[in-house]
Design a protein around this motif. Structure first.
Motif, PDB file in Angstrom:
ATOM      1  N   ALA A  85       0.714  -1.388   0.090  1.00  0.00           N
ATOM      2  CA  ALA A  85      -0.126  -0.024   0.050  1.00  0.00           C
ATOM      3  C   ALA A  85       0.959   1.292   0.032  1.00  0.00           C
ATOM      4  CB  ALA A  85      -1.029  -0.024   1.266  1.00  0.00           C
ATOM      5  N   GLY A  88       1.919   2.647  -3.163  1.00  0.00           N
ATOM      6  CA  GLY A  88       0.895   3.132  -4.009  1.00  0.00           C
ATOM      7  C   GLY A  88      -0.061   1.818  -4.680  1.00  0.00           C
ATOM      8  N   LYS A  90      -3.557   0.068  -4.420  1.00  0.00           N
ATOM      9  CA  LYS A  90      -4.867   0.248  -3.838  1.00  0.00           C
ATOM     10  C   LYS A  90      -5.566  -0.995  -4.305  1.00  0.00           C
ATOM     11  CE  LYS A  90      -4.599   5.290  -4.057  1.00  0.00           C
ATOM     12  NZ  LYS A  90      -5.377   6.621  -4.390  1.00  0.00           N
ATOM     13  N   GLN A  91      -5.243  -2.096  -4.676  1.00  0.00           N
ATOM     14  CA  GLN A  91      -6.177  -3.116  -5.242  1.00  0.00           C
ATOM     15  C   GLN A  91      -5.440  -4.626  -4.475  1.00  0.00           C
ATOM     16  OE1 GLN A  91      -7.998  -2.262  -9.184  1.00  0.00           O
ATOM     17  NE2 GLN A  91      -5.949  -2.166  -9.471  1.00  0.00           N
ATOM     18  N   HIS A 106      -8.042  -5.938   4.249  1.00  0.00           N
ATOM     19  CA  HIS A 106      -8.734  -4.611   4.058  1.00  0.00           C
ATOM     20  C   HIS A 106      -8.455  -3.640   5.327  1.00  0.00           C
ATOM     21  CE1 HIS A 106     -11.756  -6.260   6.497  1.00  0.00           C
ATOM     22  NE2 HIS A 106     -12.330  -5.144   6.849  1.00  0.00           N
ATOM     23  N   ALA A 109      -4.819  -2.232   4.384  1.00  0.00           N
ATOM     24  CA  ALA A 109      -4.839  -1.619   3.372  1.00  0.00           C
ATOM     25  C   ALA A 109      -5.455  -0.061   3.402  1.00  0.00           C
ATOM     26  CB  ALA A 109      -5.283  -2.306   2.198  1.00  0.00           C
ATOM     27  N   GLN A 110      -6.548  -0.254   3.764  1.00  0.00           N
ATOM     28  CA  GLN A 110      -7.735   0.883   3.846  1.00  0.00           C
ATOM     29  C   GLN A 110      -7.039   1.979   5.265  1.00  0.00           C
ATOM     30  OE1 GLN A 110     -11.701  -0.757   4.123  1.00  0.00           O
ATOM     31  NE2 GLN A 110     -11.519  -1.413   2.172  1.00  0.00           N
ATOM     32  N   HIS A 113      -4.807   3.564   2.525  1.00  0.00           N
ATOM     33  CA  HIS A 113      -5.633   4.042   1.469  1.00  0.00           C
ATOM     34  C   HIS A 113      -7.115   3.960   1.647  1.00  0.00           C
ATOM     35  CE1 HIS A 113      -2.198   4.883  -0.900  1.00  0.00           C
ATOM     36  NE2 HIS A 113      -1.652   3.568  -0.886  1.00  0.00           N
ATOM     37  N   ASP A 115      -9.486   4.172  -0.011  1.00  0.00           N
ATOM     38  CA  ASP A 115     -10.312   4.007  -1.084  1.00  0.00           C
ATOM     39  C   ASP A 115      -9.764   2.558  -1.749  1.00  0.00           C
ATOM     40  OD1 ASP A 115      -7.994   5.158  -1.757  1.00  0.00           O
ATOM     41  OD2 ASP A 115      -8.810   5.948  -3.820  1.00  0.00           O
ATOM     42  N   ALA A 116      -8.757   1.943  -0.880  1.00  0.00           N
ATOM     43  CA  ALA A 116      -8.582   0.694  -1.481  1.00  0.00           C
ATOM     44  C   ALA A 116      -9.281  -0.694  -1.670  1.00  0.00           C
ATOM     45  CB  ALA A 116      -7.257   0.211  -0.279  1.00  0.00           C
ATOM     46  N   SER A 117      -9.358  -1.062  -2.549  1.00  0.00           N
ATOM     47  CA  SER A 117     -10.181  -2.301  -3.021  1.00  0.00           C
ATOM     48  C   SER A 117      -9.559  -3.653  -2.476  1.00  0.00           C
ATOM     49  CB  SER A 117     -10.753  -2.421  -4.334  1.00  0.00           C
ATOM     50  OG  SER A 117     -11.239  -1.078  -4.903  1.00  0.00           O
ATOM     51  N   ARG A 140     -16.205  -1.278  -0.147  1.00  0.00           N
ATOM     52  CA  ARG A 140     -14.809  -1.657  -1.104  1.00  0.00           C
ATOM     53  C   ARG A 140     -14.267  -3.158  -0.854  1.00  0.00           C
ATOM     54  NH1 ARG A 140     -14.692   0.988  -5.447  1.00  0.00           N
ATOM     55  NH2 ARG A 140     -12.454   0.722  -5.446  1.00  0.00           N
TER      56      ARG A 140
END
Length: 281
Positions: A85, A88, A90-91, A106, A109-110, A113, A115-117, A140
């Motif tokens: 993450a 950069g 985000k998925q 999640h 990661a979130q 970010h 808005d990470a998926s 997400r």
């Protein structure tokens, strides 16, 4: 997955019925121990029941290193997700995710970010039923039942295509999963299929039981070989799974040694799980 739901052991305990016509929730029997819930207990989760805890304690008594490795593997997952993450990404596609617990992909990661998926995949109906219930409010994050041996079905699943854009970097997580797949299942081919179309800058996260890390004491060796039942592989064979990726320093190492946030344990030789992260060229 079950038993490859991130579990570093595979003693045959009761698994949910595979009646394809049954509702997934009806296939869950909390009166019998289950590998995913046993692992959940070892890492301090709350999705376990007395039958699971009883077996978990017996395994820990016979093999004290196994719960330690489970927790170290979980910590490695968190550090690897945070690292990706911070680069950069985000998925995140987490295959063999196991039951949701504190510090899940999640959440990490979130935290970097918002808005990470994140898409979780597991072949265990217990995991997917619990996951959907616990993550129902996460717009997400998705979870679905899938089989690592069918990578095309995973990559084209509606939950994946809804949240993952393969034109942008993705972090593919195969944490404590591949050692449950013998060579006959062609794990290298599966990884190649999953990573072939990943964008440059994507990350591959793998942890795997190391056959060359198992203790030399013969009595313990038999226990540990059963604990790593499936296909424990040595350093060179696990490294080969990163074909097309550049291994991030310090390379493929025992899981507590990958980007540690605290002093490595004094009994590091007890940790027979390798972990590494690669970046796609």
């Amino acid at each position: 997955m079950s038993p490859a739901a991130g579990t570093p052991w595979s003693d045959p305990v009761a698994a949910p019925s595979r009646d394809a016509g049954a509702d997934p929730a009806s296939r869950i029997d909390t009166s019998k121990p289950h590998t995913a819930r046993i692992y959940d207990y070892w890492i301090g989760g709350k999705q376990n029941f007395p039958a699971d805890r009883e077996v978990a304690e017996k395994v820990a008594e016979a093999m004290p290193a196994v719960p330690m490795i489970a927790r170290a593997n979980r910590a490695f997952l968190g550090r690897a997700v945070r690292y990706a993450a911070q680069q950069g990404v985000k998925q995140f596609l987490d295959i063999g995710a196991g039951l949701p617990a504190a510090g899940n992909t999640h959440e990490v990661a979130q935290s970097v970010h918002p808005d990470a998926s994140v898409v979780y995949v597991d072949n265990d109906p217990l995991v997917t039923v619990h996951g959907r219930a616990l993550l129902a409010d996460e717009d997400r994050t998705r979870v679905f039942e899938g089989d690592l041996r069918d990578p095309k079905a995973i990559l084209t699943h509606p939950d994946v295509t809804a949240l993952i854009d393969f034109d942008r970097p993705v972090a593919l997580l195969l944490v404590a999963v591949l050692h449950f797949f013998p060579d006959a299942d062609d794990p290298a081919g599966v990884i190649a299929a999953l990573t072939e179309n990943l964008a440059p800058g994507s990350h591959l996260v793998i942890s795997h039981a190391g056959s060359d890390l198992l203790p030399r004491d013969q009595d313990k060796l038999q226990i540990y070989q059963k604990a790593a039942e499936g296909a424990a592989r040595d350093h060179a064979r696990i490294t080969a799974f990163f074909e097309g990726f550049d291994l991030i320093d310090p390379g493929l190492v025992r899981v507590p040694l990958w980007h540690p946030t605290e002093e490595p344990p004094a009994d590091i030789d007890q940790y027979w799980m390798y972990g590494g992260v690669g970046r796609k060229r």
